[in-house]
Design a protein around this motif. Structure first.
Motif, short mmCIF file in Angstrom:
data_model
loop_
_atom_site.label_atom_id
_atom_site.label_comp_id
_atom_site.label_asym_id
_atom_site.label_seq_id
_atom_site.Cartn_x
_atom_site.Cartn_y
_atom_site.Cartn_z
N PHE A 31 0.82 -1.21 0.00
CA PHE A 31 0.00 0.00 0.00
C PHE A 31 0.85 1.26 0.00
O PHE A 31 1.73 1.44 0.85
N ASP A 32 0.54 2.12 -0.95
CA ASP A 32 1.09 3.48 -1.02
C ASP A 32 -0.08 4.42 -0.76
O ASP A 32 -1.11 4.33 -1.44
N PRO A 33 0.02 5.32 0.23
CA PRO A 33 -1.11 6.20 0.53
C PRO A 33 -1.66 6.95 -0.68
O PRO A 33 -2.85 7.28 -0.72
N GLY A 34 -0.85 7.19 -1.69
CA GLY A 34 -1.34 7.85 -2.89
C GLY A 34 -2.39 7.05 -3.62
O GLY A 34 -3.16 7.61 -4.43
N GLN A 35 -2.47 5.75 -3.36
CA GLN A 35 -3.48 4.91 -4.00
C GLN A 35 -4.90 5.27 -3.56
O GLN A 35 -5.87 4.88 -4.21
N ALA A 36 -5.02 6.00 -2.45
CA ALA A 36 -6.33 6.39 -1.95
C ALA A 36 -6.76 7.78 -2.42
O ALA A 36 -7.85 8.24 -2.07
N ASP A 37 -5.93 8.44 -3.22
CA ASP A 37 -6.21 9.83 -3.60
C ASP A 37 -7.52 9.99 -4.37
O ASP A 37 -8.15 11.05 -4.31
N HIS A 38 -7.95 8.96 -5.09
CA HIS A 38 -9.15 9.08 -5.93
C HIS A 38 -10.44 8.86 -5.14
O HIS A 38 -11.54 9.07 -5.69
N LEU A 39 -10.33 8.46 -3.89
CA LEU A 39 -11.53 8.11 -3.12
C LEU A 39 -12.23 9.36 -2.59
O LEU A 39 -11.60 10.41 -2.40
N PRO A 40 -13.54 9.27 -2.34
CA PRO A 40 -14.24 10.38 -1.67
C PRO A 40 -13.59 10.68 -0.33
O PRO A 40 -12.92 9.83 0.27
N GLU A 41 -13.79 11.90 0.15
CA GLU A 41 -13.10 12.38 1.34
C GLU A 41 -13.21 11.42 2.52
O GLU A 41 -12.20 11.07 3.15
N ALA A 42 -14.43 11.00 2.85
CA ALA A 42 -14.61 10.13 4.02
C ALA A 42 -13.95 8.78 3.82
O ALA A 42 -13.30 8.24 4.73
N ALA A 43 -14.09 8.22 2.62
CA ALA A 43 -13.49 6.91 2.34
C ALA A 43 -11.97 6.99 2.37
O ALA A 43 -11.30 6.09 2.88
N ARG A 44 -11.41 8.07 1.83
CA ARG A 44 -9.96 8.23 1.83
C ARG A 44 -9.44 8.30 3.27
O ARG A 44 -8.43 7.68 3.62
N ARG A 45 -10.15 9.06 4.11
CA ARG A 45 -9.73 9.20 5.50
C ARG A 45 -9.74 7.84 6.21
O ARG A 45 -8.82 7.52 6.98
N ARG A 68 -6.35 5.40 7.52
CA ARG A 68 -6.25 4.91 8.89
C ARG A 68 -6.22 3.38 8.92
O ARG A 68 -5.54 2.77 9.74
N ALA A 69 -6.96 2.76 8.00
CA ALA A 69 -7.16 1.31 8.03
C ALA A 69 -5.97 0.53 7.49
O ALA A 69 -5.81 -0.65 7.84
N ILE A 70 -5.16 1.13 6.62
CA ILE A 70 -4.05 0.39 6.00
C ILE A 70 -2.76 1.16 6.23
O ILE A 70 -2.60 2.30 5.77
N ALA A 71 -1.82 0.54 6.90
CA ALA A 71 -0.52 1.18 7.15
C ALA A 71 0.30 1.21 5.87
O ALA A 71 0.25 0.26 5.07
N PRO A 72 1.04 2.28 5.62
CA PRO A 72 1.90 2.33 4.43
C PRO A 72 2.82 1.11 4.35
O PRO A 72 3.40 0.68 5.36
N GLY A 73 2.92 0.54 3.16
CA GLY A 73 3.78 -0.61 2.95
C GLY A 73 3.13 -1.95 3.23
O GLY A 73 3.74 -3.00 3.00
N ALA A 94 -11.80 -6.38 5.46
CA ALA A 94 -10.64 -6.64 4.61
C ALA A 94 -10.41 -5.36 3.81
O ALA A 94 -10.78 -5.25 2.64
N PRO A 95 -9.84 -4.32 4.43
CA PRO A 95 -9.83 -2.97 3.86
C PRO A 95 -9.19 -2.84 2.49
O PRO A 95 -9.48 -1.88 1.77
N ALA A 96 -8.33 -3.76 2.09
CA ALA A 96 -7.72 -3.67 0.76
C ALA A 96 -8.79 -3.69 -0.33
O ALA A 96 -8.57 -3.17 -1.44
N ALA A 97 -9.96 -4.24 -0.03
CA ALA A 97 -11.03 -4.28 -1.02
C ALA A 97 -11.48 -2.88 -1.44
O ALA A 97 -12.00 -2.71 -2.54
N ALA A 98 -11.26 -1.88 -0.59
CA ALA A 98 -11.66 -0.51 -0.92
C ALA A 98 -10.94 0.00 -2.16
O ALA A 98 -11.43 0.91 -2.84
N LEU A 99 -9.78 -0.57 -2.47
CA LEU A 99 -8.98 -0.12 -3.61
C LEU A 99 -9.18 -1.00 -4.84
O LEU A 99 -8.56 -0.75 -5.88
N ASP A 100 -10.05 -1.99 -4.74
CA ASP A 100 -10.33 -2.86 -5.88
C ASP A 100 -11.02 -2.04 -6.96
O ASP A 100 -11.99 -1.32 -6.69
N PRO A 101 -10.56 -2.10 -8.21
CA PRO A 101 -11.18 -1.29 -9.27
C PRO A 101 -12.64 -1.64 -9.55
O PRO A 101 -13.35 -0.85 -10.19
N ARG A 102 -13.10 -2.78 -9.07
CA ARG A 102 -14.51 -3.14 -9.27
C ARG A 102 -15.44 -2.34 -8.35
O ARG A 102 -16.66 -2.28 -8.60
#
Length: 257
Positions: free
Chosen positions: A31-45, A49-54, A148-156
Motif C-alpha cells: 500500500f502506497d497512501p497515494g493509491q487512496a487519492d481518488h476516493l471520496p473524502e470520508a473513504a480516503r480518511r 487509517r485502516a491500511i498502514a503504508p507498505g 478486509a480494507p484492501a477491497a476498498a482499492l479494488d477497481p470493481r
C-alpha cells in the motif's frame, strides 16, 4: 503460508468454500497512501487509517470472534469466518441453548447462500437456501468488506461522495451491485456501516430493510486497522434498533492472506 483448517460441523460444500476463500493472495502489491487519492473524502480518511503504508494488500481474511447473539434471548457464541469481499464468506459458530450446543454456519459463494444450524449436530434449529437466502447473504457479504480494507482499492468498487463524513461504496456481488454506506469519524475511525439488505426480520415477507453495524474500538492485525467491537442488526439508527439488534461481538484475531 499455512492453510487454516476449516472449522468442524461444516458440510462438504461449505468446507470447499472455506478452502477457496482463505487462499493466499498472489503477488499482493504494497500500500502506497497515494493509491487512496481518488476516493471520496470520508473513504480516503478511513483507508489511510485502516491500511498502514507498505502493508501488502491482501484480499482475504480469517477472523475469530466471540460475543452474544439473540436467539429468542441473548446467548453466548464463538465463531470463525473466512471472508473474501465480493467473492464469499463462511461463518461457522457455536452458540448455547442452556447447556446444549448449537453448531452451524452461514455461507455465500459462487452465487449461492445457505444457512444450517443444529442442536447436537442432529436436531434442526434453522436451515435455509434458495433465492431469498442467497440475496440476503450477498448483502451481508457486501457490508463486511470493511473487515478486509484492501477491497476498498479494488477497481470493481465504485465510490460516491455523500458528505465529509459519509461515502457509499457500490460492490458487485453475484448478479447485482450492493451499495454500502460508510460513516467515518474525523480521525478516520469507522463509526458505522449500513446497507439496504434483503431479509424477513419481522416475519412479514422478504423485502429490503436497513441493516448495519455500529463500530466500537479498533484492533490492528497484519498492518490493517479494523473495528473489533461491533453491534449489528436490522433498522440501525431508527426507533426499531432495539428490536432489530441481534448480535454483539468482539473480533479476537484476524489473519490476512
Amino acid at each position: 503460508m499455512t492453510v487454516i483448517v476449516s472449522p468442524p460441523h461444516l458440510t462438504s460444500q461449505a468446507r470447499r468454500d472455506w478452502d477457496t476463500l482463505q487462499e493466499t493472495t498472489g503477488r499482493a502489491p504494497r500500500f502506497d497512501p497515494g493509491q487512496a487519492d481518488h476516493l471520496p473524502e470520508a473513504a480516503r480518511r478511513w483507508v489511510l487509517r485502516a491500511i498502514a503504508p507498505g502493508t501488502p494488500l491482501l484480499r482475504s481474511v480469517v477472523l475469530r470472534s466471540r460475543g452474544e447473539i439473540r436467539l429468542g434471548t441473548w446467548r453466548r457464541f464463538h465463531a470463525t469466518q473466512a471472508l473474501e469481499p465480493m467473492e464469499g464468506f463462511v461463518w461457522a459458530a457455536t452458540a448455547w441453548m442452556g447447556l446444549l450446543p448449537v453448531h452451524g454456519f452461514d455461507r455465500y459463494h459462487d452465487g449461492a447462500g445457505e444457512m444450517r444450524w443444529r442442536v447436537l449436530d442432529a436436531l434442526p434449529v434453522m436451515s435455509g437456501s434458495g433465492p431469498d437466502i442467497t440475496r440476503s447473504a450477498a448483502g451481508r457479504l457486501a457490508g463486511e468488506f470493511v473487515l478486509a480494507p484492501a477491497a476498498a482499492l479494488d477497481p470493481r468498487v465504485r465510490w460516491k461522495h455523500v458528505d465529509a463524513n459519509e461515502a457509499v461504496a457500490s460492490l458487485p456481488v453475484g448478479d447485482e451491485d450492493v451499495d454500502v454506506r460508510l460513516t467515518v469519524a474525523g480521525d478516520g475511525r469507522l463509526a458505522a456501516v449500513t446497507v439496504s439488505r434483503w431479509g424477513d426480520p419481522d416475519g412479514t415477507g422478504y423485502r429490503r430493510h436497513p441493516f448495519g453495524v455500529v463500530c466500537g474500538r479498533e484492533g490492528v492485525f497484519d498492518g490493517f486497522t479494523i473495528p473489533v467491537a461491533l453491534r449489528g442488526g436490522w433498522w440501525p439508527g431508527t426507533e426499531r434498533w432495539a428490536e432489530g439488534e441481534f448480535i454483539r461481538f468482539t473480533i479476537e484475531d484476524a489473519v490476512y492472506r
